[in-house]
Design an enzyme around this catalytic site. Structure first.
Site, PDB file in Angstrom:
ATOM      1  N   HIS A   1      18.789  45.254  17.201  1.00 25.00           N
ATOM      2  CA  HIS A   1      18.848  46.278  16.128  1.00 25.00           C
ATOM      3  C   HIS A   1      17.843  47.203  16.461  1.00 25.00           C
ATOM      4  O   HIS A   1      17.851  48.587  15.962  1.00 25.00           O
ATOM      5  CB  HIS A   1      18.284  45.741  14.873  1.00 25.00           C
ATOM      6  CG  HIS A   1      19.645  44.860  14.208  1.00 25.00           C
ATOM      7  ND1 HIS A   1      20.280  44.997  13.165  1.00 25.00           N
ATOM      8  CD2 HIS A   1      19.587  43.311  14.645  1.00 25.00           C
ATOM      9  CE1 HIS A   1      21.057  43.939  12.956  1.00 25.00           C
ATOM     10  NE2 HIS A   1      20.711  43.239  13.669  1.00 25.00           N
TER      11      HIS A   1
ATOM     12  N   ASP B   1      13.732  55.146  16.917  1.00 25.15           N
ATOM     13  CA  ASP B   1      14.458  54.378  16.046  1.00 25.15           C
ATOM     14  C   ASP B   1      15.811  53.702  16.419  1.00 25.15           C
ATOM     15  O   ASP B   1      16.652  54.431  17.015  1.00 25.15           O
ATOM     16  CB  ASP B   1      14.761  54.982  14.355  1.00 25.15           C
ATOM     17  CG  ASP B   1      14.570  54.335  13.235  1.00 25.15           C
ATOM     18  OD1 ASP B   1      14.589  52.952  13.421  1.00 25.15           O
ATOM     19  OD2 ASP B   1      14.067  54.822  12.193  1.00 25.15           O
TER      20      ASP B   1
HETATM   21  C1  GDG Z   1      15.882  48.006  11.849  1.00 19.84           C
HETATM   22  C2  GDG Z   1      16.033  49.128  12.918  1.00 19.84           C
HETATM   23  C3  GDG Z   1      18.064  49.869  12.249  1.00 19.84           C
HETATM   24  C4  GDG Z   1      13.899  51.745   2.163  1.00 19.84           C
HETATM   25  N1  GDG Z   1      13.053  52.068   1.257  1.00 19.84           N
HETATM   26  C5  GDG Z   1      13.700  51.432   0.267  1.00 19.84           C
HETATM   27  C6  GDG Z   1      14.644  50.572   0.530  1.00 19.84           C
HETATM   28  N2  GDG Z   1      14.970  50.739   1.947  1.00 19.84           N
HETATM   29  C7  GDG Z   1      15.934  50.156   2.654  1.00 19.84           C
HETATM   30  C8  GDG Z   1      17.028  51.410   2.979  1.00 19.84           C
HETATM   31  C9  GDG Z   1      17.543  50.824   4.256  1.00 19.84           C
HETATM   32  C10 GDG Z   1      16.397  49.869   4.698  1.00 19.84           C
HETATM   33  O1  GDG Z   1      15.416  49.759   3.808  1.00 19.84           O
HETATM   34  C11 GDG Z   1      15.588  50.496   6.060  1.00 19.84           C
HETATM   35  O2  GDG Z   1      16.638  50.503   6.995  1.00 19.84           O
HETATM   36  P1  GDG Z   1      16.471  51.259   8.353  1.00 19.84           P
HETATM   37  O3  GDG Z   1      17.559  51.266   9.446  1.00 19.84           O
HETATM   38  O4  GDG Z   1      15.944  52.758   8.196  1.00 19.84           O
HETATM   39  O5  GDG Z   1      14.907  50.626   9.193  1.00 19.84           O
HETATM   40  P2  GDG Z   1      14.436  49.071   9.649  1.00 19.84           P
HETATM   41  O6  GDG Z   1      14.243  48.232   8.308  1.00 19.84           O
HETATM   42  O7  GDG Z   1      13.308  49.329  10.491  1.00 19.84           O
HETATM   43  O8  GDG Z   1      15.546  48.382  10.375  1.00 19.84           O
HETATM   44  C12 GDG Z   1      16.816  50.443  12.350  1.00 19.84           C
HETATM   45  C13 GDG Z   1      18.117  48.679  11.542  1.00 19.84           C
HETATM   46  O9  GDG Z   1      17.342  47.745  11.845  1.00 19.84           O
HETATM   47  C14 GDG Z   1      19.630  47.874  11.080  1.00 19.84           C
HETATM   48  O10 GDG Z   1      19.890  47.571  12.580  1.00 19.84           O
HETATM   49  O11 GDG Z   1      18.813  50.828  11.805  1.00 19.84           O
HETATM   50  O12 GDG Z   1      16.562  51.309  13.262  1.00 19.84           O
HETATM   51  O13 GDG Z   1      14.408  49.345  13.208  1.00 19.84           O
HETATM   52  O14 GDG Z   1      18.814  50.045   4.143  1.00 19.84           O
HETATM   53  O15 GDG Z   1      17.776  51.452   1.951  1.00 19.84           O
HETATM   54  N3  GDG Z   1      15.173  49.642  -0.289  1.00 19.84           N
HETATM   55  C15 GDG Z   1      14.855  49.753  -1.605  1.00 19.84           C
HETATM   56  N4  GDG Z   1      13.678  50.536  -2.208  1.00 19.84           N
HETATM   57  C16 GDG Z   1      13.117  51.329  -1.128  1.00 19.84           C
HETATM   58  O16 GDG Z   1      12.108  51.998  -1.420  1.00 19.84           O
HETATM   59  N5  GDG Z   1      15.390  49.181  -2.677  1.00 19.84           N
END
Ligand code: GDG
Length: 516
Positions: free
Chosen positions: A172, A384
Site C-alpha cells: 500500500h 504517498d
Molecule cells: C495507506 C497509504 C494509500 C482521514 N481523516 C479522517 C478520515 N480519514 C480517512 C480518509 C481516507 C483515509 O483516512 C486516509 O487514507 P490515505 O490513503 O490518505 O492514507 P493512509 O492511511 O496513510 O493509507 C496510502 C492507502 O494506504 C490505501 O492503499 O492510499 O498512500 O499510506 O480514507 O477518509 N476518516 C474520518 N475522519 C477523519 O477525520 N472518518
C-alpha cells in the site's frame, strides 16, 4: 477437504478489520475499523468461506477474546482469526521495524530511519507467526492475499512451511528507488522474501519500476520481461508477476453519502459560516510524510503575496492524531501548531481567522460535508502510496466545481495529475502559486477538470481494483467466489457472553481512524 472449504480467499493483514477493546464492564467490545479495502473485500469473503487473519488491535489479554472474534465471524459471515502480538513485539515489530525503519525509508525519508537488529528479529518472528497461523487454516486450493509493509516476509515463511499455492502481496505504500532501498541492512533478504510471492502488486508503475531496478541490482541473472500489463521476473526456476494496481474508493457509496440530506445540511452550514470566502481544505493523518508544515508555509507565503485576498479565504486543516507518544510525531504536531499560530497571529483580524485547525478525527458526515463544501483541496504529501483523500474529495464534489492541488509525489497523481494542479510540495512558491491559480480558475475549467477526474475514479473504483488484482493473481473476479448456502464460519467458541455484536452495515468505506 469438504467442498465448502475449496477455493477460499484468505486475507492476511496486520490489522483485522475491527478493533477489540475492553468495555467498562470488562467484556470485549468491537469497534468496526473500516475503509475501502474492507468494503471491497467483505463481499468476497462473506458467506463464501473467506477468512481474514490479523491482529485485533490490542496487545492486552482480553478476557474471552476468542469468543468475541467468533461472534464477529458469525455476524459478518466470514472467519476472523486473531493473531496476538505481545507488548514488546508491538514495540519492536510494529512501532520499530515497520514504522521506524520501513515506513520512513519507503517514503524517501532515510534520515528518519532507525535500523536496530532487535527490530528486524521481532519483524521476522511476527511474520513467521502470521505464516504459521495462515498455514494452519489454509488448504492447497485457497488463494492467499497478504497486505502491506508489515508482512513482507510472510510469503517466504509460507514457502518454508511447504505451501506452494498461489500467494499474492499488495504494497500500500511506495517502493523506493535503489539508492534509497540499498540503505536497508536487510535489503537482500527482504527482496528475496518478496520474490517468494507469485504476484506482487504496487500502487503505481513508478513503484514497480523501482522494485525491478532493485532486483536487477541486487540479484544477478534475473530476467525481466513485460507481458501484457504485467512484468514477469524469472529467477531460480521461478516466475513472479509484478503489476501496478492503483487502489481506489467505493465511488458509489461516497457520491451517494455526499448528496444525502444530513451531509448537504452540514456542508451548507460550513458555507454559511464562511460566506464569501474561498474554502481550501487539507485532511491528513499526523505524519511526517504528509507535508503539512510545507503546506502551511505555502499558505503563509500566499497570504503575504496576495493582501487583496485577506478576509476572503480560509484554510481548513484537519490533522488526525496518529502514533502519539513517538517523539518525531509529537515534534511534528508542535511544529504544525507553531505554524498555524504564526499565520493566525500575523493575519487574523476582526471577523477573519485564516487557518481553522482541527486536531482530531471527524465523524464521516462532517468529513464528507467538508469535502462537499470546499472550493479546493490541498493534497500535498512529500510521498504517498496513493492518497485516498484526493479521490474522496473529487467524488464528494457533486457539483464538480472544486480544484485539486496535488503533489507530484502522491501515487494518485499518476491517475489525476493531468486534471489537477500538480506541485512539488518542497517548492513552497509553486504551491502558493497553485493556491492562487485554484481560486482564480474560471468556472468552466474547474468544472471540466473535476468532471474528468470523477470519471476516472468512477470507472476505477475499489471493486475494479479487487477484480483486476484477482484476475492477475488467479484469473478470477469478485463474483467468481460463489456464495455457499451452507457456509458456517468456523466458530472457536460459541459461549453466551454478552457483547455488543457487529453487523456488516457498521462497515462504512470511511475509516473511523487511519492508524498505520
Ligand atoms: C495507506 C497509504 C494509500 C482521514 N481523516 C479522517 C478520515 N480519514 C480517512 C480518509 C481516507 C483515509 O483516512 C486516509 O487514507 P490515505 O490513503 O490518505 O492514507 P493512509 O492511511 O496513510 O493509507 C496510502 C492507502 O494506504 C490505501 O492503499 O492510499 O498512500 O499510506 O480514507 O477518509 N476518516 C474520518 N475522519 C477523519 O477525520 N472518518
Amino acid at each position: 477437504m469438504t467442498s465448502t472449504r475449496r477455493n477460499r480467499l484468505i486475507v492476511v493483514s496486520n490489522r483485522l478489520p475491527f478493533a477489540l477493546s475492553h468495555s467498562p464492564d470488562g467484556s470485549p467490545s468491537v469497534r468496526p475499523g473500516s475503509g475501502g479495502l474492507v468494503t471491497a473485500l467483505l463481499p468476497v469473503l462473506r458467506n463464501r468461506g473467506g477468512t481474514w487473519l490479523g491482529w485485533p488491535g490490542t496487545s492486552e489479554e482480553i478476557p474471552r477474546l476468542r469468543t468475541a472474534v467468533a461472534r464477529a465471524s458469525r455476524d459478518l459471515g466470514c472467519t476472523f482469526v486473531p493473531i496476538t502480538i505481545s507488548r514488546s513485539e508491538y514495540e519492536q515489530y510494529y512501532l520499530g521495524y515497520s514504522n521506524e525503519s520501513i515506513w520512513p525509508l519507503f517514503h524517501d525519508l532515510p534520515s528518519q530511519c532507525r535500523f536496530d537488529p532487535p527490530y528486524w528479529q521481532a519483524y521476522g518472528e511476527v511474520n513467521r507467526r502470521f505464516a504459521e497461523q495462515t498455514a494452519r487454516i489454509a488448504s492447497p486450493d485457497d488463494f492467499i492475499w497478504v497486505h502491506d509493509y508489515q508482512l513482507m516476509m510472510v510469503g517466504a515463511e509460507l514457502r518454508r512451511l511447504g505451501r506452494f499455492q498461489t500467494l499474492a502481496f499488495f504494497l500500500h505504500i511506495p517502493f523506493p528507488a535503489p539508492d534509497i532501498f540499498m540503505k536497508l541492512p536487510e535489503r537482500l533478504t527482504l527482496l528475496r522474501g518478496l520474490l517468494e510471492f507469485d504476484l506482487l502488486g504496487f500502487q503505481t508503475q513508478r513503484d514497480r519500476r523501482n522494485f525491478i531496478q532493485c532486483v536487477r541490482q541486487l540479484i544477478r541473472g534475473t530476467k525481466v520481461r513485460a507481458v501484457g500489463s504485467l512484468h514477469r521476473v524469472w529467477l531460480d526456476e521461478r516466475e513472479v508477476h509484478l503489476g501496478a494496481f492503483p487502489i481506489s474508493i467505493d465511488y458509489a457509496w461516497f457520491s451517494r453519502r455526499a448528496s444525502e440530506r444530513d451531509t448537504r445540511r452540514e456542508a451548507a452550514k460550513i458555507r454559511q459560516n464562511l460566506a464569501g470566502r474561498h474554502i481550501i481544505l487539507g485532511v491528513d493523518r499526523l505524519d511526517t510524510t504528509k507535508g503539512i508544515p510545507h503546506r502551511l508555509e505555502a499558505f503563509h507565503r500566499f497570504l503575504i503575496q496576495h493582501p487583496e485576498i485577506h478576509g476572503k479565504v480560509n484554510l481548513i486543516q484537519v490533522v488526525v492524531p496518529s502514533r502519539t507518544g513517538i517523539p518525531t510525531y509529537d515534534a511534528l504536531k508542535e511544529e504544525i501548531e507553531r505554524l498555524v499560530g504564526r499565520i493566525n497571529g500575523e493575519f487574523t483580524r476582526c471577523g477573519w481567522v485564516p487557518v481553522h485547525y482541527m486536531f482530531r478525527g471527524l465523524p464521516a458526515t462532517d468529513l464528507l460535508a467538508y469535502y462537499r463544501a470546499s472550493h479546493a483541496a490541498l493534497v500535498t504529501p512529500l510521498k504517498d502510496g496513493m492518497n485516498l483523500v484526493a479521490k474522496e474529495y473529487c467524488t464528494c464534489n457533486e457539483k464538480a466545481r472544486g480544484v485539486l492541488i496535488l503533489s507530484q509525489f502522491a501515487g494518485v497523481s499518476a491517475e489525476l495529475g493531468r486534471q489537477s494542479l500538480v506541485v512539488n510540495p518542497n517548492d513552497v512558491q509553486q504551491t502558493a502559486d497553485a493556491i492562487w491559480q485554484a481560486i482564480t480558475m474560471p468556472e468552466d475549467e474547474r468544472h471540466e477538470r473535476m468532471r474528468r477526474m470523477r470519471r476516472v475514479i468512477r470507472t476505477h473504483d475499489i471493486f475494479w481494483w479487487v477484480d483486476s488484482f484477482m484476475r492477475a493473481a488467479i484469473d478470477r473476479q469478485l463474483h467468481d467466489f460463489p456464495v455457499l448456502d451452507d457456509y458456517i464460519p468456523e466458530l472457536e467458541d460459541t459461549g453466551n457472553d454478552a457483547w455488543g455484536g457487529i453487523s456488516p452495515d457498521q462497515f462504512g468505506p470511511v475509516p473511523e481512524m487511519s492508524e498505520r
